[in-house]
Structures are given as C-alpha cells and as structure tokens.
Design an enzyme around this catalytic site. Structure first.
Site, short mmCIF file in Angstrom:
data_model
loop_
_atom_site.label_atom_id
_atom_site.label_comp_id
_atom_site.label_asym_id
_atom_site.label_seq_id
_atom_site.Cartn_x
_atom_site.Cartn_y
_atom_site.Cartn_z
N LYS A 48 0.84 -1.21 0.00
CA LYS A 48 0.00 0.00 0.00
C LYS A 48 0.87 1.26 0.00
O LYS A 48 0.64 2.20 -0.76
CB LYS A 48 -0.95 -0.01 1.21
CG LYS A 48 -2.08 -1.01 1.04
CD LYS A 48 -2.91 -1.24 2.30
CE LYS A 48 -3.92 -2.36 2.02
NZ LYS A 48 -4.65 -2.83 3.19
N GLN A 92 -5.99 -2.02 9.56
CA GLN A 92 -5.64 -3.24 8.83
C GLN A 92 -6.16 -4.48 9.57
O GLN A 92 -6.02 -4.58 10.80
CB GLN A 92 -4.11 -3.32 8.67
CG GLN A 92 -3.62 -4.46 7.82
CD GLN A 92 -3.96 -4.33 6.33
OE1 GLN A 92 -4.09 -3.22 5.81
NE2 GLN A 92 -4.10 -5.45 5.64
N ASP A 117 -11.68 2.17 3.33
CA ASP A 117 -11.85 0.73 3.14
C ASP A 117 -13.29 0.43 2.70
O ASP A 117 -13.56 -0.64 2.17
CB ASP A 117 -11.64 0.01 4.49
CG ASP A 117 -10.37 -0.81 4.54
OD1 ASP A 117 -9.86 -1.17 3.47
OD2 ASP A 117 -9.90 -1.08 5.65
N1 GUN Z 1 -6.81 -7.24 5.32
C1 GUN Z 1 -6.87 -7.87 4.11
N2 GUN Z 1 -7.45 -7.08 3.19
C2 GUN Z 1 -7.77 -5.92 3.82
C3 GUN Z 1 -8.38 -4.71 3.38
O1 GUN Z 1 -8.75 -4.54 2.20
N3 GUN Z 1 -8.52 -3.75 4.34
C4 GUN Z 1 -8.13 -3.93 5.63
N4 GUN Z 1 -8.33 -2.93 6.49
N5 GUN Z 1 -7.56 -5.04 6.06
C5 GUN Z 1 -7.37 -6.03 5.15
#
Ligand code: GUN
Length: 280
Positions: A48, A92, A117
């Site tokens: 990211k 996350q 998200d």
């Molecule tokens: N863990 C795996 N994929 C995601 C996501 O798209 N967002 C978040 N916050 N955690 C994740």
C-alpha cells in the site's frame, strides 16, 4: 494455454496514471493503522505504501503494539477522525484476537467520509442503492470490477458465481455485480454440490483462502476466472485456483501474484482520492 491473462499489474499502472493529476491537485493523505505483527498484514501494508509513493499520495503508518486495548485503539480512531490533514484511514485486518469481536464497533467508529476501506455500514448501505452510489466501495470488489472493465469483459446478463461470502469480498462484490445486471450466485462452505454451481459460471470468482481449491473440473470452458486467494505455501504464493490447469480451458484468468492484489491496492488509493474530492 488459451486464456487471456488479466494482469492487475498492467491495469493498476494505467489507473494510477489516471489518478496522478488528481493526487497532485488534491494532495490527500492516507493513514494505515496496524495493530500487532501479522506477517501477511506487514506485506500488504508495504504494498500500500509503495503504491502511495508511486502515485504521490502522502501516507503514514500508525503501528500499534499487539497489546493495544480496545479503548486505546478507539482513541486513535477518534483522533484520526478529528485530524483535518488526514483524508482517509484504514485499520488493517486481521486484528489481534482480543480485538476481533470488536471489529464492527471499530468500523462503526470510523467517520464514513474517511472510511476508505468502505467497510462501515454507511458506505456499504449506499452501495445497495445503485452503481451511482458506490462512492467508497470496498477495495477488493472494486478492483475486480475495474479489472473486468479494463479488459472489456461484459458483466451484464452474465452468470457470476462467487465462492466465499466474506463481508470484505464476497458480499459487496455480489452487490456490485447485481448493480451491473449480472445474475449472481454466492456460495459458501455449506453449499451443496459446489462444482455443479461453479460449472454454470460465465464469471467465476473465488475468495476462500485455500490453495488450488478450484480445480479444472469445476470450471466451464470459456469462463472468466478471478482468483482472490493469496495462500502462502511451501511452494510459494498460490491462489485459490489451479491456474495452470484452468488456463487451458478458461477464456481469461487472473494470475497470483499480479492479478487482483495490485487492483485492490489501487482501489484503496482511488477511494482516498474520491474521499478528498468529496471533502473539498
Ligand atoms: N486485510 C486484508 N485485506 C484488507 C483490506 O482490504 N482492508 C483492511 N483494512 N484489512 C485487510
């Protein structure tokens, strides 16, 4: 092999180029909150931030200890909600065990305007209205839709079968496909005669987290196959789909890595830009 490879790397690079001028004009900032040391999360977060750097988005990593209490995490969320310099933030997942049950409350506490998200009830609920209200859709489903669009794969009137009904992939993806006039079947671990259903799919999407769960006999000749799985095995990263065998009969297929993954990251960045546009 006859299938076209749906390269998320290529599609996401094109999308990021499109986003660059908006990023320059709007100067958004993304914050990623991580609690604990989950190794897969560390790798996703790295991707990211790499993507933020590529497109020129300001980013910050708030890395909290494994022992962080619910109250302390909620305070961090509140501070981020109130910080005008922060455009959007995510917590996350997965969270450490002692916080897992609190996930709904944590998602509810995030300001819907900053919920990049798209996991909160407000943004999820809006998606139900129509395609026009998918303002901050969850990143993985949104990335899959963008990948299909990039490769001009029609969805309208097609039978899409989704294997996996999670809140972050299967359920919102079903809504997005319905919004685009697909006929959608969502399967789960209790589904009877799974292969009979997957063989009906014009578009088959698998998000179950089991390496090579989808075998060649479960796929109709000419189907489009989207693999959301990222499974760490002794043989390296494997998708949920038996790629080599299925590529022989599918019309198009995503690789792992390099398929859905980069699209997910790019969709998060796009949500951050959209959030800033709506806040401005
Ligand atoms: N863990 C795996 N994929 C995601 C996501 O798209 N967002 C978040 N916050 N955690 C994740």
């Amino acid at each position: 092999m006859s299938a076209i490879i749906l390269s998320g790397k290529e599609a996401s690079a094109a999308l990021l180029e499109e986003l660059k001028p908006k990023v320059q004009a709007l100067d958004p900032k993304l914050v990623v909150v991580q609690v604990g040391e989950d190794p897969a999360s560390a790798s996703y977060i790295k991707q990211k931030f790499k993507c933020c750097e590529k497109v020129g988005i300001r980013s910050e990593h708030k890395h909290l200890s494994e022992e962080t209490s619910y109250e302390d995490l909620m305070k961090v969320v509140e501070d981020l909600n109130n910080d005008d310099d922060v455009t959007g933030f995510i917590v996350q997942l997965p969270l450490p065990k002692h916080l897992t049950d609190k996930e709904p409350e944590i998602n509810r506490a995030i300001d819907p305007k900053k919920d990049v998200d798209g996991f909160g009830a407000y943004n999820l609920g809006k998606m139900f209205l129509s395609k026009d209200f998918e303002d901050l859709p969850p990143a993985t489903p949104s990335g899959i839709i963008s990948l299909l669009e990039y490769y001009n794969i029609p969805v309208e009137g097609k039978h899409a079968v989704i294997v996996g009904r999670s809140n972050i992939v299967g359920k919102p993806l079903a809504v997005m496909l319905i919004n685009r006039s697909a006929t959608v079947t969502v399967c789960n671990s209790k589904t009877k005669n799974l292969a009979e259903i997957t063989r009906q799919a014009d578009i088959l999407i698998c998000a179950v987290g089991k390496a090579h769960f989808i075998t060649k006999d479960m796929v109709k000749e000419g189907a489009v196959v989207i693999d959301v799985g990222v499974n760490r095995t002794d043989d390296g990263l494997k998708g949920d789909v038996d790629f080599d065998a299925i590529a022989e009969i599918a019309s198009a297929i995503t690789p792992v890595p390099g398929g859905v993954g980069p699209m997910t990251v790019t969709s998060l960045i796009r949500n951050c830009v959209r959030a800033k546009e709506r806040q401005s």
